[in-house]
Design a protein around this motif. Structure first.
Motif, PDB file in Angstrom:
ATOM      1  N   ALA A 155      -3.106  16.006  12.537  1.00  0.00           N
ATOM      2  CA  ALA A 155      -1.722  16.486  12.577  1.00  0.00           C
ATOM      3  C   ALA A 155      -0.955  16.110  11.313  1.00  0.00           C
ATOM      4  CB  ALA A 155      -1.011  15.932  13.811  1.00  0.00           C
ATOM      5  N   LEU A 156      -1.413  15.085  10.597  1.00  0.00           N
ATOM      6  CA  LEU A 156      -0.719  14.625   9.391  1.00  0.00           C
ATOM      7  C   LEU A 156      -1.326  15.190   8.107  1.00  0.00           C
ATOM      8  CD1 LEU A 156      -0.233  10.854  10.320  1.00  0.00           C
ATOM      9  CD2 LEU A 156       1.330  12.784  10.725  1.00  0.00           C
ATOM     10  N   ALA A 157      -2.393  15.973   8.222  1.00  0.00           N
ATOM     11  CA  ALA A 157      -3.122  16.442   7.043  1.00  0.00           C
ATOM     12  C   ALA A 157      -2.276  17.291   6.106  1.00  0.00           C
ATOM     13  CB  ALA A 157      -4.352  17.227   7.479  1.00  0.00           C
ATOM     14  N   ASP A 158      -1.296  18.016   6.617  1.00  0.00           N
ATOM     15  CA  ASP A 158      -0.468  18.855   5.756  1.00  0.00           C
ATOM     16  C   ASP A 158       0.621  18.072   5.038  1.00  0.00           C
ATOM     17  OD1 ASP A 158      -1.906  21.124   6.310  1.00  0.00           O
ATOM     18  OD2 ASP A 158      -0.547  21.817   7.891  1.00  0.00           O
ATOM     19  N   VAL A 159       0.846  16.829   5.444  1.00  0.00           N
ATOM     20  CA  VAL A 159       1.930  16.055   4.831  1.00  0.00           C
ATOM     21  C   VAL A 159       1.427  14.858   4.027  1.00  0.00           C
ATOM     22  CG1 VAL A 159       2.471  14.535   6.803  1.00  0.00           C
ATOM     23  CG2 VAL A 159       4.276  15.214   5.267  1.00  0.00           C
ATOM     24  N   VAL A 160       0.240  14.338   4.299  1.00  0.00           N
ATOM     25  CA  VAL A 160      -0.302  13.202   3.559  1.00  0.00           C
ATOM     26  C   VAL A 160      -1.209  13.722   2.451  1.00  0.00           C
ATOM     27  CG1 VAL A 160      -1.746  11.130   3.691  1.00  0.00           C
ATOM     28  CG2 VAL A 160      -0.135  11.643   5.530  1.00  0.00           C
ATOM     29  N   ALA A 161      -0.932  13.268   1.222  1.00  0.00           N
ATOM     30  CA  ALA A 161      -1.706  13.721   0.064  1.00  0.00           C
ATOM     31  C   ALA A 161      -2.878  12.805  -0.198  1.00  0.00           C
ATOM     32  CB  ALA A 161      -0.804  13.762  -1.169  1.00  0.00           C
ATOM     33  N   PRO A 162      -4.043  13.364  -0.438  1.00  0.00           N
ATOM     34  CA  PRO A 162      -5.136  12.518  -0.904  1.00  0.00           C
ATOM     35  C   PRO A 162      -4.808  12.011  -2.307  1.00  0.00           C
ATOM     36  CG  PRO A 162      -5.846  14.801  -0.755  1.00  0.00           C
ATOM     37  CD  PRO A 162      -4.440  14.738  -0.281  1.00  0.00           C
ATOM     38  N   VAL A 163      -5.323  10.845  -2.658  1.00  0.00           N
ATOM     39  CA  VAL A 163      -5.004  10.268  -3.969  1.00  0.00           C
ATOM     40  C   VAL A 163      -5.513  11.165  -5.079  1.00  0.00           C
ATOM     41  CG1 VAL A 163      -5.412   8.305  -5.487  1.00  0.00           C
ATOM     42  CG2 VAL A 163      -4.925   7.935  -3.066  1.00  0.00           C
ATOM     43  N   ALA A 164      -6.713  11.670  -4.942  1.00  0.00           N
ATOM     44  CA  ALA A 164      -7.303  12.512  -5.978  1.00  0.00           C
ATOM     45  C   ALA A 164      -7.267  13.960  -5.542  1.00  0.00           C
ATOM     46  CB  ALA A 164      -8.735  12.074  -6.264  1.00  0.00           C
ATOM     47  N   GLU A 165      -6.179  14.655  -5.856  1.00  0.00           N
ATOM     48  CA  GLU A 165      -6.082  16.074  -5.491  1.00  0.00           C
ATOM     49  C   GLU A 165      -6.627  16.944  -6.580  1.00  0.00           C
ATOM     50  OE1 GLU A 165      -1.851  16.492  -4.222  1.00  0.00           O
ATOM     51  OE2 GLU A 165      -2.843  17.289  -2.468  1.00  0.00           O
TER      52      GLU A 165
ATOM     53  N   PHE B 169      13.075  18.068  -2.340  1.00  0.00           N
ATOM     54  CA  PHE B 169      11.637  18.191  -2.537  1.00  0.00           C
ATOM     55  C   PHE B 169      10.816  17.180  -1.751  1.00  0.00           C
ATOM     56  CE2 PHE B 169      13.789  19.303  -6.598  1.00  0.00           C
ATOM     57  CZ  PHE B 169      13.640  20.672  -6.514  1.00  0.00           C
ATOM     58  N   GLY B 170      11.461  16.365  -0.943  1.00  0.00           N
ATOM     59  CA  GLY B 170      10.749  15.348  -0.192  1.00  0.00           C
ATOM     60  C   GLY B 170      10.427  15.773   1.226  1.00  0.00           C
ATOM     61  N   ALA B 171       9.718  14.904   1.906  1.00  0.00           N
ATOM     62  CA  ALA B 171       9.309  15.162   3.292  1.00  0.00           C
ATOM     63  C   ALA B 171      10.519  15.180   4.223  1.00  0.00           C
ATOM     64  CB  ALA B 171       8.317  14.096   3.748  1.00  0.00           C
ATOM     65  N   SER B 172      10.386  15.911   5.298  1.00  0.00           N
ATOM     66  CA  SER B 172      11.455  15.989   6.300  1.00  0.00           C
ATOM     67  C   SER B 172      11.538  14.680   7.070  1.00  0.00           C
ATOM     68  CB  SER B 172      11.173  17.135   7.282  1.00  0.00           C
ATOM     69  OG  SER B 172      10.081  16.796   8.131  1.00  0.00           O
ATOM     70  N   ASP B 173      12.688  14.464   7.699  1.00  0.00           N
ATOM     71  CA  ASP B 173      12.854  13.283   8.562  1.00  0.00           C
ATOM     72  C   ASP B 173      11.774  13.251   9.632  1.00  0.00           C
ATOM     73  OD1 ASP B 173      15.133  12.444   7.189  1.00  0.00           O
ATOM     74  OD2 ASP B 173      16.519  13.367   8.620  1.00  0.00           O
ATOM     75  N   HIS B 174      11.497  14.408  10.211  1.00  0.00           N
ATOM     76  CA  HIS B 174      10.481  14.498  11.274  1.00  0.00           C
ATOM     77  C   HIS B 174       9.112  14.059  10.766  1.00  0.00           C
ATOM     78  CE1 HIS B 174       8.148  16.085  14.638  1.00  0.00           C
ATOM     79  NE2 HIS B 174       7.386  16.692  13.740  1.00  0.00           N
ATOM     80  N   ASP B 175       8.724  14.542   9.583  1.00  0.00           N
ATOM     81  CA  ASP B 175       7.414  14.198   9.032  1.00  0.00           C
ATOM     82  C   ASP B 175       7.327  12.724   8.681  1.00  0.00           C
ATOM     83  OD1 ASP B 175       6.763  16.837   9.372  1.00  0.00           O
ATOM     84  OD2 ASP B 175       6.804  17.346   7.239  1.00  0.00           O
TER      85      ASP B 175
ATOM     86  N   ILE C 156       0.866  -1.176   0.000  1.00  0.00           N
ATOM     87  CA  ILE C 156       0.000   0.000   0.000  1.00  0.00           C
ATOM     88  C   ILE C 156       0.906   1.230   0.000  1.00  0.00           C
ATOM     89  CG2 ILE C 156      -1.770   1.276   1.251  1.00  0.00           C
ATOM     90  CD1 ILE C 156      -2.552  -1.460   2.501  1.00  0.00           C
ATOM     91  N   GLN C 157       0.546   2.220  -0.794  1.00  0.00           N
ATOM     92  CA  GLN C 157       1.368   3.418  -0.882  1.00  0.00           C
ATOM     93  C   GLN C 157       0.628   4.625  -0.332  1.00  0.00           C
ATOM     94  OE1 GLN C 157       2.658   3.797  -4.939  1.00  0.00           O
ATOM     95  NE2 GLN C 157       4.187   2.197  -4.697  1.00  0.00           N
ATOM     96  N   LEU C 158       1.301   5.322   0.542  1.00  0.00           N
ATOM     97  CA  LEU C 158       0.803   6.573   1.089  1.00  0.00           C
ATOM     98  C   LEU C 158       1.665   7.678   0.485  1.00  0.00           C
ATOM     99  CD1 LEU C 158      -1.324   7.467   3.211  1.00  0.00           C
ATOM    100  CD2 LEU C 158       0.536   7.535   4.858  1.00  0.00           C
ATOM    101  N   VAL C 159       1.045   8.593  -0.224  1.00  0.00           N
ATOM    102  CA  VAL C 159       1.771   9.660  -0.913  1.00  0.00           C
ATOM    103  C   VAL C 159       1.866  10.876   0.004  1.00  0.00           C
ATOM    104  CG1 VAL C 159       1.777  11.165  -2.953  1.00  0.00           C
ATOM    105  CG2 VAL C 159       0.950   8.795  -3.133  1.00  0.00           C
ATOM    106  N   LEU C 160       3.055  11.463   0.030  1.00  0.00           N
ATOM    107  CA  LEU C 160       3.303  12.634   0.866  1.00  0.00           C
ATOM    108  C   LEU C 160       3.336  13.895   0.014  1.00  0.00           C
ATOM    109  CD1 LEU C 160       6.112  11.113   3.124  1.00  0.00           C
ATOM    110  CD2 LEU C 160       3.626  11.088   3.475  1.00  0.00           C
ATOM    111  N   LYS C 161       2.859  14.984   0.594  1.00  0.00           N
ATOM    112  CA  LYS C 161       2.817  16.280  -0.084  1.00  0.00           C
ATOM    113  C   LYS C 161       4.152  16.999   0.059  1.00  0.00           C
ATOM    114  CE  LYS C 161      -1.903  17.389   1.388  1.00  0.00           C
ATOM    115  NZ  LYS C 161      -2.677  18.397   2.102  1.00  0.00           N
ATOM    116  N   ARG C 162       4.370  17.902  -0.873  1.00  0.00           N
ATOM    117  CA  ARG C 162       5.469  18.856  -0.757  1.00  0.00           C
ATOM    118  C   ARG C 162       4.913  20.144  -0.162  1.00  0.00           C
ATOM    119  NH1 ARG C 162       6.984  15.998  -5.275  1.00  0.00           N
ATOM    120  NH2 ARG C 162       5.517  16.992  -6.701  1.00  0.00           N
ATOM    121  N   SER C 163       5.769  20.888   0.493  1.00  0.00           N
ATOM    122  CA  SER C 163       5.364  22.206   1.010  1.00  0.00           C
ATOM    123  C   SER C 163       5.181  23.146  -0.183  1.00  0.00           C
ATOM    124  CB  SER C 163       6.433  22.763   1.949  1.00  0.00           C
ATOM    125  OG  SER C 163       7.591  23.124   1.203  1.00  0.00           O
TER     126      SER C 163
END
Length: 183
Positions: free
Chosen positions: A173-183, A103-109, A61-68
């Motif tokens: 708390a994860l809403a800013d870093v996890v991307a919905p599949v259909a943006e 362009f990727g997520a931070s270690d913390h995220d 399963i893949q969880l896609v992360l957002k960029r800032s």
């Protein structure tokens, strides 16, 4: 003293490429938000054959992360420069690791998201070198519990498929870093 300040000025640009953490509050499973648009169009009642067995393996399963927004702007600029013959970045590629660092997520995220998934017994298989995809596996029950949805069997054109029956939810708390599949 001048030498140290001068050397520090050159070190600053490299630091600006460090990803800003977008998870700024504790991950709390009692404060959830829905990832709208994440139910497959064929996951419809006429094809629904009921809930998946709790022990059904769900792999890769893949969880896609957002960029800032800053990373999105920097990526757009890099892509523009790569097409500009007058740019030093013209036709210059980046490795997946370089892409992830810029362009990727931070270690913390990444740690916040993987810890949340692991708290439900899910196994982290890989964080992509681009630092924008977390691949994980577990059982249908674990996935359903983590994403607060149910996994159902759907039979479409004689073929069985497994899918979430409703939009998944993640901690706010994860809403800013996890991307919905259909943006």
């Amino acid at each position: 003293l001048f030498i140290f300040i001068f050397a520090g000025a050159f070190a600053t640009p490299a630091q600006t490429n460090q990803a800003r953490s977008m998870v700024t509050q504790p991950v709390n499973a009692s404060q959830m938000v829905m990832l709208r648009g994440n139910v497959h169009p064929l996951a419809r009642t006429e094809f629904d054959r009921g809930p998946a067995p709790a022990t059904l393996p769900m792999e890769n399963i893949q969880l896609v992360l957002k960029r800032s927004p800053e990373q999105e702007a920097a990526l757009a600029e890099l892509l523009k420069e790569q097409q500009d013959p007058s740019s030093p970045n013209y036709h210059k590629g980046v490795t997946p690791q370089e892409f992830g660092a810029r362009f990727g997520a931070s270690d913390h995220d990444i740690q916040a998201v993987t810890s949340w998934l692991q708290s439900y017994g899910l196994q982290i298989l890989e964080v992509s070198p681009g630092r924008n995809i977390i691949q994980f596996s577990g059982t249908a029950a674990q996935v359903a519990a983590a994403l607060q949805t149910s996994i159902h069997s759907y039979v479409v054109k004689g073929e069985q498929h497994w899918a979430n029956a409703s939009d998944p939810q993640i901690p706010a708390a994860l809403a800013d870093v996890v991307a919905p599949v259909a943006e």
